[in-house]
Design a protein around this motif. Structure first.
Motif, PDB file in Angstrom:
ATOM      1  N   ASN A   1      39.285  30.504  38.768  1.00 14.75           N
ATOM      2  CA  ASN A   1      38.247  30.162  37.767  1.00 14.75           C
ATOM      3  C   ASN A   1      39.051  30.161  36.678  1.00 14.75           C
ATOM      4  O   ASN A   1      40.224  29.781  36.562  1.00 14.75           O
ATOM      5  CB  ASN A   1      37.427  31.553  37.856  1.00 14.75           C
ATOM      6  CG  ASN A   1      36.315  32.352  38.457  1.00 14.75           C
ATOM      7  OD1 ASN A   1      36.382  31.137  39.370  1.00 14.75           O
ATOM      8  ND2 ASN A   1      35.839  33.269  38.234  1.00 14.75           N
TER       9      ASN A   1
ATOM     10  N   TYR B 294      40.181  32.741  45.798  1.00  9.16           N
ATOM     11  CA  TYR B 294      39.368  32.188  44.232  1.00  9.16           C
ATOM     12  C   TYR B 294      40.100  31.974  43.306  1.00  9.16           C
ATOM     13  O   TYR B 294      41.043  32.508  43.085  1.00  9.16           O
ATOM     14  CB  TYR B 294      37.964  32.918  44.293  1.00  9.16           C
ATOM     15  CG  TYR B 294      37.516  33.404  45.769  1.00  9.16           C
ATOM     16  CD1 TYR B 294      37.753  34.950  46.238  1.00  9.16           C
ATOM     17  CD2 TYR B 294      36.368  32.329  46.091  1.00  9.16           C
ATOM     18  CE1 TYR B 294      36.702  34.325  47.050  1.00  9.16           C
ATOM     19  CE2 TYR B 294      35.883  32.529  46.739  1.00  9.16           C
ATOM     20  CZ  TYR B 294      36.361  33.931  47.485  1.00  9.16           C
ATOM     21  OH  TYR B 294      35.379  34.437  48.632  1.00  9.16           O
TER      22      TYR B 294
ATOM     23  N   THR C 245      44.047  40.814  42.587  1.00  6.04           N
ATOM     24  CA  THR C 245      43.724  39.717  41.526  1.00  6.04           C
ATOM     25  C   THR C 245      44.420  39.689  40.111  1.00  6.04           C
ATOM     26  O   THR C 245      44.595  40.588  39.538  1.00  6.04           O
ATOM     27  CB  THR C 245      42.090  39.710  41.526  1.00  6.04           C
ATOM     28  OG1 THR C 245      41.536  39.398  42.519  1.00  6.04           O
ATOM     29  CG2 THR C 245      41.425  38.552  39.952  1.00  6.04           C
TER      30      THR C 245
ATOM     31  N   SER D 176      42.208  34.723  42.283  1.00  9.19           N
ATOM     32  CA  SER D 176      42.087  36.537  43.478  1.00  9.19           C
ATOM     33  C   SER D 176      42.864  36.433  44.026  1.00  9.19           C
ATOM     34  O   SER D 176      44.331  35.975  44.741  1.00  9.19           O
ATOM     35  CB  SER D 176      40.215  36.309  43.955  1.00  9.19           C
ATOM     36  OG  SER D 176      41.256  35.163  45.101  1.00  9.19           O
TER      37      SER D 176
ATOM     38  N   TYR E  29      38.996  42.053  44.123  1.00  8.63           N
ATOM     39  CA  TYR E  29      39.661  41.287  45.498  1.00  8.63           C
ATOM     40  C   TYR E  29      38.742  39.896  44.494  1.00  8.63           C
ATOM     41  O   TYR E  29      39.281  38.837  44.651  1.00  8.63           O
ATOM     42  CB  TYR E  29      38.356  41.005  46.631  1.00  8.63           C
ATOM     43  CG  TYR E  29      38.359  39.714  47.414  1.00  8.63           C
ATOM     44  CD1 TYR E  29      37.900  38.883  47.271  1.00  8.63           C
ATOM     45  CD2 TYR E  29      39.466  39.978  48.035  1.00  8.63           C
ATOM     46  CE1 TYR E  29      37.438  37.844  48.283  1.00  8.63           C
ATOM     47  CE2 TYR E  29      39.776  38.687  49.435  1.00  8.63           C
ATOM     48  CZ  TYR E  29      38.669  38.054  49.265  1.00  8.63           C
ATOM     49  OH  TYR E  29      38.878  36.817  50.162  1.00  8.63           O
ATOM     50  N   TYR E  30      37.825  40.109  43.930  1.00 10.14           N
ATOM     51  CA  TYR E  30      37.142  38.816  42.588  1.00 10.14           C
ATOM     52  C   TYR E  30      37.229  38.941  41.589  1.00 10.14           C
ATOM     53  O   TYR E  30      38.191  39.769  40.733  1.00 10.14           O
ATOM     54  CB  TYR E  30      35.755  38.467  42.732  1.00 10.14           C
ATOM     55  CG  TYR E  30      35.243  38.738  44.073  1.00 10.14           C
ATOM     56  CD1 TYR E  30      34.326  39.551  44.915  1.00 10.14           C
ATOM     57  CD2 TYR E  30      34.879  37.188  44.954  1.00 10.14           C
ATOM     58  CE1 TYR E  30      33.992  39.612  46.754  1.00 10.14           C
ATOM     59  CE2 TYR E  30      34.597  37.399  46.221  1.00 10.14           C
ATOM     60  CZ  TYR E  30      34.199  38.507  46.990  1.00 10.14           C
ATOM     61  OH  TYR E  30      33.284  38.240  47.992  1.00 10.14           O
ATOM     62  N   CYS E  31      37.385  37.411  41.290  1.00  5.65           N
ATOM     63  CA  CYS E  31      37.908  37.121  39.676  1.00  5.65           C
ATOM     64  C   CYS E  31      37.036  38.076  38.139  1.00  5.65           C
ATOM     65  O   CYS E  31      35.835  37.930  39.077  1.00  5.65           O
ATOM     66  CB  CYS E  31      37.871  35.628  39.786  1.00  5.65           C
ATOM     67  SG  CYS E  31      40.013  34.996  39.959  1.00  5.65           S
ATOM     68  N   SER E  32      37.338  37.618  37.343  1.00  8.63           N
ATOM     69  CA  SER E  32      37.175  38.450  36.118  1.00  8.63           C
ATOM     70  C   SER E  32      37.485  37.958  35.227  1.00  8.63           C
ATOM     71  O   SER E  32      38.995  37.208  34.866  1.00  8.63           O
ATOM     72  CB  SER E  32      37.169  39.551  36.383  1.00  8.63           C
ATOM     73  OG  SER E  32      36.627  40.470  35.394  1.00  8.63           O
TER      74      SER E  32
END
Length: 124
Positions: A59, A57, A33, A52, A102-105
């Motif tokens: 953000n 995804y 990501t 991501s 995998y997911y955004c932060s």
């Protein structure tokens, strides 16, 4: 180990656009990501955008939503941040960073690989 190099910064006037590029050293970019962060003088680093793995995804910081767009082309080992309608408040050093998740932060501590940064200055 993955390495990142940003480019595309510069001096522009309010209302103008810039496209930042983040070049990765190898095709393992696809398992990361990617976040874009910025740091203005005297301010803390803040997350601006995140895309991501596979671009599933995205953000955005509220202040840039609708003006900035993050994209990635893993086959070309490239990630981009298109910045439109820039304002003086967007002036900062911009960094791309990679996180093996995998997911955004928007938490900089989740990102272990960073580029050297590119300066964006928005001034009349």
């Amino acid at each position: 180990q993955l390495q990142l190099v940003e480019s595309g910064g510069g001096l522009v006037q309010p209302g103008e656009s810039l496209r930042l590029s983040c070049a990765a050293s190898d095709l393992t970019l696809g398992i990361y990501t990617i976040g874009w962060f910025r740091q203005a003088p005297g301010k803390e680093r803040e997350g601006v955008s995140c895309i991501s793995m596979a671009g599933s995804y995205t953000n955005y910081l509220a202040a840039v939503k609708g003006r900035f767009t993050g994209t990635r082309e893993d086959a070309k080992k490239m990630v981009y941040l298109q910045m439109n309608n820039l304002t003086p408040e967007d002036t900062a050093v911009y960094y791309c960073a990679a996180a093996p998740r995998y997911y955004c932060s928007d938490d900089a501590s989740d990102f272990g690989t960073w580029g050297q940064g590119t300066q964006v200055t928005v001034s009349p």
